[in-house]
Design an enzyme around this catalytic site. Structure first.
Site, PDB file in Angstrom:
ATOM      1  N   LYS A 208      34.920  35.855  49.966  1.00  0.00           N
ATOM      2  CA  LYS A 208      33.677  36.427  49.451  1.00  0.00           C
ATOM      3  C   LYS A 208      33.789  36.395  47.861  1.00  0.00           C
ATOM      4  O   LYS A 208      34.696  36.457  47.133  1.00  0.00           O
ATOM      5  CB  LYS A 208      33.741  37.948  49.405  1.00  0.00           C
ATOM      6  CG  LYS A 208      32.399  38.474  48.887  1.00  0.00           C
ATOM      7  CD  LYS A 208      32.405  40.143  48.415  1.00  0.00           C
ATOM      8  CE  LYS A 208      32.872  40.121  46.995  1.00  0.00           C
ATOM      9  NZ  LYS A 208      31.943  39.672  45.977  1.00  0.00           N
ATOM     10  N   GLY A 260      41.481  39.896  41.181  1.00  0.00           N
ATOM     11  CA  GLY A 260      40.493  40.530  40.210  1.00  0.00           C
ATOM     12  C   GLY A 260      41.019  41.550  39.578  1.00  0.00           C
ATOM     13  O   GLY A 260      42.192  41.664  38.959  1.00  0.00           O
ATOM     14  N   SER A 261      40.182  42.858  39.225  1.00  0.00           N
ATOM     15  CA  SER A 261      40.628  43.700  38.307  1.00  0.00           C
ATOM     16  C   SER A 261      41.930  44.689  39.205  1.00  0.00           C
ATOM     17  O   SER A 261      41.793  44.906  40.269  1.00  0.00           O
ATOM     18  CB  SER A 261      39.525  44.879  38.000  1.00  0.00           C
ATOM     19  OG  SER A 261      38.856  45.358  39.094  1.00  0.00           O
ATOM     20  N   THR A 262      42.600  45.410  38.076  1.00  0.00           N
ATOM     21  CA  THR A 262      43.692  46.229  38.677  1.00  0.00           C
ATOM     22  C   THR A 262      43.255  47.489  39.604  1.00  0.00           C
ATOM     23  O   THR A 262      43.675  47.788  40.408  1.00  0.00           O
ATOM     24  CB  THR A 262      44.765  46.550  37.627  1.00  0.00           C
ATOM     25  OG1 THR A 262      45.143  45.427  37.167  1.00  0.00           O
ATOM     26  CG2 THR A 262      45.800  47.542  38.241  1.00  0.00           C
ATOM     27  N   GLY A 265      42.129  46.418  42.881  1.00  0.00           N
ATOM     28  CA  GLY A 265      43.185  45.977  43.542  1.00  0.00           C
ATOM     29  C   GLY A 265      43.782  47.270  44.221  1.00  0.00           C
ATOM     30  O   GLY A 265      44.206  47.293  45.430  1.00  0.00           O
ATOM     31  N   GLU A 282      46.486  39.625  43.156  1.00  0.00           N
ATOM     32  CA  GLU A 282      46.777  39.049  41.800  1.00  0.00           C
ATOM     33  C   GLU A 282      45.832  39.646  40.737  1.00  0.00           C
ATOM     34  O   GLU A 282      44.459  39.589  41.152  1.00  0.00           O
ATOM     35  CB  GLU A 282      46.394  37.549  41.755  1.00  0.00           C
ATOM     36  CG  GLU A 282      47.095  36.724  40.680  1.00  0.00           C
ATOM     37  CD  GLU A 282      46.078  36.358  39.429  1.00  0.00           C
ATOM     38  OE1 GLU A 282      46.072  37.239  38.806  1.00  0.00           O
ATOM     39  OE2 GLU A 282      45.331  35.486  39.673  1.00  0.00           O
ATOM     40  N   CYS A 316      43.236  35.791  33.493  1.00  0.00           N
ATOM     41  CA  CYS A 316      44.109  36.755  33.685  1.00  0.00           C
ATOM     42  C   CYS A 316      45.357  36.491  33.013  1.00  0.00           C
ATOM     43  O   CYS A 316      45.956  37.377  32.738  1.00  0.00           O
ATOM     44  CB  CYS A 316      44.194  36.940  35.202  1.00  0.00           C
ATOM     45  SG  CYS A 316      44.797  35.506  36.203  1.00  0.00           S
ATOM     46  N   GLU A 413      43.399  45.351  29.020  1.00  0.00           N
ATOM     47  CA  GLU A 413      43.041  43.946  29.350  1.00  0.00           C
ATOM     48  C   GLU A 413      41.485  43.830  28.404  1.00  0.00           C
ATOM     49  O   GLU A 413      40.800  44.662  29.183  1.00  0.00           O
ATOM     50  CB  GLU A 413      43.098  43.636  30.730  1.00  0.00           C
ATOM     51  CG  GLU A 413      42.755  42.193  30.808  1.00  0.00           C
ATOM     52  CD  GLU A 413      42.849  41.734  32.425  1.00  0.00           C
ATOM     53  OE1 GLU A 413      42.353  42.438  33.293  1.00  0.00           O
ATOM     54  OE2 GLU A 413      43.348  40.625  32.726  1.00  0.00           O
TER      55      GLU A 413
HETATM   56  P1  NAI Z   1      36.266  43.391  39.951  1.00  0.00           P
HETATM   57  O1  NAI Z   1      37.701  43.396  40.181  1.00  0.00           O
HETATM   58  O2  NAI Z   1      35.352  44.246  40.276  1.00  0.00           O
HETATM   59  O3  NAI Z   1      35.850  41.839  40.837  1.00  0.00           O
HETATM   60  C1  NAI Z   1      36.579  41.085  41.601  1.00  0.00           C
HETATM   61  C2  NAI Z   1      35.956  40.813  42.871  1.00  0.00           C
HETATM   62  O4  NAI Z   1      36.172  41.919  43.710  1.00  0.00           O
HETATM   63  C3  NAI Z   1      34.418  40.415  43.092  1.00  0.00           C
HETATM   64  O5  NAI Z   1      34.290  39.622  44.140  1.00  0.00           O
HETATM   65  C4  NAI Z   1      33.913  42.014  43.325  1.00  0.00           C
HETATM   66  O6  NAI Z   1      32.733  41.692  44.083  1.00  0.00           O
HETATM   67  C5  NAI Z   1      34.967  42.417  44.389  1.00  0.00           C
HETATM   68  N1  NAI Z   1      35.038  43.766  44.435  1.00  0.00           N
HETATM   69  C6  NAI Z   1      34.430  44.714  43.576  1.00  0.00           C
HETATM   70  N2  NAI Z   1      34.644  46.027  44.212  1.00  0.00           N
HETATM   71  C7  NAI Z   1      35.393  45.809  45.427  1.00  0.00           C
HETATM   72  C8  NAI Z   1      35.874  46.637  46.309  1.00  0.00           C
HETATM   73  N3  NAI Z   1      35.792  48.091  46.081  1.00  0.00           N
HETATM   74  N4  NAI Z   1      36.358  46.386  47.474  1.00  0.00           N
HETATM   75  C9  NAI Z   1      36.811  44.811  47.665  1.00  0.00           C
HETATM   76  N5  NAI Z   1      36.046  44.113  46.485  1.00  0.00           N
HETATM   77  C10 NAI Z   1      35.529  44.475  45.428  1.00  0.00           C
HETATM   78  O7  NAI Z   1      36.196  42.802  38.569  1.00  0.00           O
HETATM   79  P2  NAI Z   1      34.837  42.891  37.407  1.00  0.00           P
HETATM   80  O8  NAI Z   1      34.454  44.425  37.465  1.00  0.00           O
HETATM   81  O9  NAI Z   1      34.140  41.840  37.595  1.00  0.00           O
HETATM   82  O10 NAI Z   1      35.637  42.760  36.023  1.00  0.00           O
HETATM   83  C11 NAI Z   1      36.313  44.010  35.362  1.00  0.00           C
HETATM   84  C12 NAI Z   1      37.491  43.578  34.826  1.00  0.00           C
HETATM   85  O11 NAI Z   1      38.428  43.263  35.689  1.00  0.00           O
HETATM   86  C13 NAI Z   1      37.546  42.730  33.945  1.00  0.00           C
HETATM   87  O12 NAI Z   1      36.941  43.164  32.474  1.00  0.00           O
HETATM   88  C14 NAI Z   1      38.755  42.048  33.707  1.00  0.00           C
HETATM   89  O13 NAI Z   1      39.721  42.839  32.911  1.00  0.00           O
HETATM   90  C15 NAI Z   1      39.246  42.166  35.188  1.00  0.00           C
HETATM   91  N6  NAI Z   1      39.263  41.099  35.938  1.00  0.00           N
HETATM   92  C16 NAI Z   1      40.399  40.431  36.200  1.00  0.00           C
HETATM   93  C17 NAI Z   1      40.295  39.141  36.862  1.00  0.00           C
HETATM   94  C18 NAI Z   1      41.767  38.447  37.313  1.00  0.00           C
HETATM   95  O14 NAI Z   1      41.402  37.041  37.439  1.00  0.00           O
HETATM   96  N7  NAI Z   1      42.832  39.048  37.306  1.00  0.00           N
HETATM   97  C19 NAI Z   1      39.124  38.546  37.182  1.00  0.00           C
HETATM   98  C20 NAI Z   1      38.022  39.332  37.067  1.00  0.00           C
HETATM   99  C21 NAI Z   1      38.154  40.564  36.456  1.00  0.00           C
END
Ligand code: NAI
Ligand code: MG
Length: 503
Positions: A208, A260-262, A265, A282, A316, A413
């Site tokens: 996804k 994605g976000s902590t 995660g 990650e 990240c 972050e």
């Molecule tokens: P997010 O963690 O919500 O999104 C990442 C992925 O997770 C997307 O595909 C999203 O659709 C999916 N997702 C969202 N909620 C989910 C759930 N409950 N269960 C399973 N999958 C889910 O990140 P977001 O809201 O776009 O960004 C928020 C903050 O996260 C950013 O400001 C940044 O600090 C951090 N981030 C870190 C990343 C990294 O590479 N470590 C990448 C993106 C964001």
């Protein structure tokens, strides 16, 4: 190309940009050099890629993906609901049972090599779409994201028939169906990081992509279709958090991989606790980039800029905390400020652009909130004097000096082009400050002394440590974090263990 503006060894400590920097910024106006998107075909509407076919979502719903640099809608994308996810998992299970788990490694490799070559053939199109959909400069997507995505498929194709040698004589078997959820900062590259090792090891996949950047994953689905991968080996379902949750929680998924976000995660970790699912996470970071007084300062400044401003800080492992030895603080700040006067912010498709668009309005909001908090907490802010385009989401490269270790900008972050600069006096103080974070993904060390790099590297609690460079990646080199940056490794021999059972 060198953008160094102050003379090496200069001891100026004046905080204003030098006359040379101002002159450079104004005199060297480049003519626009945009990459033409004319030959790129983006369909008006995309379904889901399930069981080797493009299907209409059972949800009946679609959502727009916009270009963050123009705010124009690029395409409508299917929103998969729990039933759609179930269809995709069933297709993956069938493909696993029927062919993929039975195929010889050497035969799996042939398909994966084919995908790698097709990515190279379509490199230009993929880079353009990546920059349009996500806002990153074309020089990043063209020179980093797309070549590395191809490299990951090549690298893992090479492992497919050698897995029994990867774990010192022990035999391995695949896990089954992998549910993979990826973010918006490296959309194609993260898809490659997830899919390539999974299928090389004999698993099948439901992936996804993030809701703001689904297009290159959908182009990858087309490549996979053209590569004639057996139907269902790779399935791509688009949607937002609910779709991701349905995938992670699906009872027939054997392995969940998330970047994605902590916050999310942790939510996934809680949701699947008690199940037999394997998990790798990650997550975020707040990396320290440590600059010693004996470092080649001009190179270090270039590394700092690369570490936090290119890619809008949407990385990240971004070097978002600069720890600089006190004796060179003023000169480093000055050199950095000079360099920032020459950064070009604007059209992601322009080949001269250094800083593109912020990925989404929501992300821009988060960056603004944290920068406001930094100002309220009393740190001194500098933002590069970039002209901000009328349309789209933008944030000028920014740094803070005089921030306290306990301030939000030093701890949280920001995931934007915002650097927090702090000082240290001894290597041990640098280590203590660098490790004083809930994260532990990456770090950088800049010094003339190899011994100092080794000393620091053994003490820094970070998964990836760069010496006299920053943000360098290679598929053979494992990537992953300590503490709240997650667990598990991606890339290298170590990354394979996330996708196999070792007997
Ligand atoms: P997010 O963690 O919500 O999104 C990442 C992925 O997770 C997307 O595909 C999203 O659709 C999916 N997702 C969202 N909620 C989910 C759930 N409950 N269960 C399973 N999958 C889910 O990140 P977001 O809201 O776009 O960004 C928020 C903050 O996260 C950013 O400001 C940044 O600090 C951090 N981030 C870190 C990343 C990294 O590479 N470590 C990448 C993106 C964001
Ligand atoms: Mg988009």
């Amino acid at each position: 190309m060198s953008h160094t503006l102050t003379k090496p060894g200069s001891t100026e400590v004046d905080r204003k940009p030098s006359a040379a920097a101002l002159e450079f910024g104004q005199a060297w106006e480049y003519a626009p050099a945009p990459e033409s998107p004319d030959h790129v075909r983006i369909d008006p509407k995309y379904g889901l890629f399930v069981g080797g076919r493009w299907v209409t979502p059972r949800s009946g719903k679609f959502f727009p993906t916009v270009s963050p640099s123009t705010e124009q809608t690029l395409a409508e994308v299917a929103e998969a609901n729990a039933q759609d996810v179930d269809d995709a998992v069933k297709a993956a299970r069938e493909a696993y049972d029927k062919y993929w788990s039975k195929l010889r490694g050497a035969d799996r490799a042939k398909y994966i090599f084919r995908i790698a070559r097709a990515i190279q053939e379509k490199a230009r199109e993929l880079a353009i779409v990546e920059s349009m959909d996500g806002g990153k400069p074309i020089k990043e997507s063209r020179d980093v994201d797309v070549p590395l995505a191809a490299a990951h498929f090549f690298y893992h194709a090479g492992w497919a028939d050698k897995l029994d040698y990867a774990f010192q004589g022990r035999r391995v078997r695949p896990l089954g169906v992998a549910g993979q959820i990826i973010p918006w900062n490296f959309p194609l590259l993260m898809a490659a990081w997830k899919i390539a090792p999974a299928i090389a090891c004999g698993n099948t996949v439901v992936l996804k992509p993030a809701e703001t950047t689904p297009l290159t994953a959908l182009l990858l689905a087309k490549i996979i279709e053209e590569a004639e991968l057996p139907p269902g080996v790779v399935n791509i379902v688009t949607g937002a958090g609910e779709t991701g949750a349905a995938l992670a929680n699906h009872p027939d998924v054997n392995k969940v991989a998330f970047t994605g976000s902590t916050d999310v995660g942790k939510r996934i970790q809680r949701a699947i606790a008690g199940s037999t699912k394997r998990l790798t996470l990650e997550l975020g970071g707040k990396a320290a980039n440590v600059v010693f007084a004996d470092a080649p300062l001009d190179q270090a400044v270039e590394g700092i800029v690369n570490g936090i401003y290119f890619n809008q800080g949407h990385v990240c492992c971004a070097g978002s905390r600069l720890l600089v030895e006190e004796s060179v603080h003023d000169i480093v700040v000055k050199k950095l400020r000079d360099r920032m006067h020459t950064l070009r912010l604007g059209d992601p498709l322009d080949k001269n652009t250094d800083v593109g668009a912020i990925n989404s309005k929501a992300q821009l909001q988060r960056i603004r909130e944290l920068v406001d908090a930094g100002e309220k907490e009393g740190a001194e802010r500098f933002s590069a004097p970039c002209r901000i385009p009328d349309k789209g989401f933008w944030f000028a490269p920014t740094f803070f000096t005089g921030a306290s270790m306990s301030s939000r900008i030093a701890r949280e972050e920001i995931f934007g082009p915002v650097l927090t600069i702090m000082t240290f006096r001894t290597p041990d103080e640098a280590i203590e400050k660098a490790n004083n974070t809930m994260y532990g993904l990456s770090a950088g060390i800049w010094t003339d002394k190899g011994a100092k790099i080794f000393y620091m590297a053994t003490k820094l609690k970070a998964g990836v440590i760069w010496g006299n460079t920053y943000n360098k990646f290679d598929p053979s080199s494992p990537f992953g974090g300590y503490k709240e940056s997650g667990f598990g490794r991606e890339g290298g021999r170590q990354g394979l263990s996330a996708y196999v059972e070792v007997e």
